[in-house]
Design an enzyme around this catalytic site. Structure first.
Site, PDB file in Angstrom:
ATOM      1  N   GLY A 183       4.429  -6.244   2.131  1.00  0.00           N
ATOM      2  CA  GLY A 183       5.114  -5.854   3.352  1.00  0.00           C
ATOM      3  C   GLY A 183       5.423  -7.022   4.264  1.00  0.00           C
ATOM      4  CD  GLU A 219       3.925  -5.615  -4.235  1.00  0.00           C
ATOM      5  OE1 GLU A 219       4.019  -5.735  -2.994  1.00  0.00           O
ATOM      6  OE2 GLU A 219       4.328  -6.487  -5.032  1.00  0.00           O
ATOM      7  CG  ASP A 273       6.745  -1.635  -1.722  1.00  0.00           C
ATOM      8  OD1 ASP A 273       6.452  -2.845  -1.589  1.00  0.00           O
ATOM      9  OD2 ASP A 273       6.092  -0.731  -1.160  1.00  0.00           O
ATOM     10  N   GLY A 288       1.162  -4.032   3.488  1.00  0.00           N
ATOM     11  CA  GLY A 288       0.717  -2.757   4.031  1.00  0.00           C
ATOM     12  C   GLY A 288      -0.784  -2.601   3.893  1.00  0.00           C
TER      13      GLY A 288
END
Length: 350
Positions: free
Chosen positions: A114, A137, A145, A66
């Site tokens: 992502g 992350e 995530d 992302g």
């Protein structure tokens, strides 16, 4: 056809999606996510589309994740964009995992965050000699995530815990070993993969695509994670980050020493949260359950100082020297971890 930063093509019976933001390593924006969702819905209903291929433009990567700079700016502004981004991204991840047609991801180059969500949830995952895959992350004060807490616990032994906590990147052999990819094809031959898929007849099944791809695959090399599986399993099988660090300190060899050194550079709060989420993911019954839990944590991240500090150090000031608060895992109170584990309101709708 070009929809903003996504190019859509039809070649024979193949529907082709090209992420077209190469200068940003094809990092995802909210408009890109919305386009992907719409295009996948369209291809699913088109009888002349036998398979869907997703790839990234440029020489450097499939998708770096992302757009964290945009998420940082949204969190600072409090405009709600970050929460909307995560909700729609997670719905897209679930859509890919349950896609009714053969979905082929060409994970050439950098595939992180992502980008793993766009690829590793798919049915057919192809890596190349240039693949560098990671869930990085914890290094930016965030947590794995995109359904990673569903994917990573399914890796052999504690390999997924190692990946989720260290955030280190791995190559093709390790990605296949960890169950995040299926086979390797040389990057110059990816065009031949698309051509072969485009020649498939209408109504081709996942088994047909598997057979085609296996015929183009290269022999798998030796996985570094497999080579170090005994150390990883001994050290990462514990229920706390403190115990993992102590176990690594007791191990001999460069792999354990380097792993421990890396962990000590990550956000202590993120490490504790990531381990908690990975253990919860291992006990979960569905991807949807993990995505819903991750969303609740993500929304709480908007008030987390380490999230802002990690992105500052990585992409704004680029000094690569985050100052975490608290600065050690021992200093992270248990109630801090619990504070992040609030259900999303409203719940994630899939």
């Amino acid at each position: 056809m070009q929809h903003g930063e996504v190019i859509i093509e039809r070649q024979g019976t193949a529907g082709i999606i090209r992420l077209n933001r190469p200068r940003a390593l094809n990092s995802l924006t909210l408009p890109m996510i919305r386009t992907l969702t719409e295009v996948l819905d369209g291809f699913a209903s088109e009888s002349n589309v036998a398979s869907v291929v997703i790839t990234g433009e440029g020489e450097r990567g499939f998708c770096a994740g992302g757009d964290i700079r945009a998420l940082h700016e949204s969190a600072r502004a409090g405009d709600g964009l970050a929460g909307t981004f995560w909700r729609e991204e997670f719905r897209l991840n679930h859509q890919i995992a349950s896609y009714p047609k053969p979905y082929v991801a060409l994970m050439d180059g950098i595939t992180m965050g992502g980008g793993v969500g766009l690829s590793s949830h798919g049915r057919h995952r192809i890596v190349t000699e240039r693949t560098r895959l990671a869930m990085p992350e914890t290094g930016i004060g965030y947590v794995p995530d995109i359904g990673a807490t569903w994917l990573l616990p399914k890796a052999p032994g504690e390999a997924g815990t190692w990946l989720g906590l260290t955030g280190l990147d791995i190559g093709a052999d390790d990605a296949i070993y960890a169950g995040l990819a299926d086979l390797q094809v040389a990057s110059p031959r990816l065009g031949a993969v698309i051509d072969a898929l485009s020649d498939l007849p209408r109504g081709s099944t996942a088994s047909d695509v598997d057979a085609l791809l296996q015929a183009l695959a290269e022999p798998q090399g030796e996985s570094r994670l497999r080579q170090n599986a005994a150390v990883i399993d001994r050290a990462f099988g514990f229920g706390s980050v403190e115990e993992i660090l102590a176990a690594l300190a007791a191990e001999e060899g460069e792999f354990a020493t380097e792993t421990r050194r890396v962990l000590l550079t990550r956000s202590p709060t993120s490490l504790k949260l990531a381990l908690r989420l990975l253990r919860a993911g291992r006990a979960s019954s569905s991807l949807a359950e993990c995505l819903g839990r991750e969303l609740g944590v993500c929304l709480q991240m908007l008030d987390n100082p380490d999230f802002f500090e990690g992105i500052r150090a990585a992409v704004i000031d680029k000094d690569r020297n985050p100052r975490w608060s608290p600065a050690s895992v021992e200093a992270v109170p248990a109630e801090t971890v619990e504070r992040f584990l609030k259900p999303a309101e409203p719940p994630l709708s899939l």
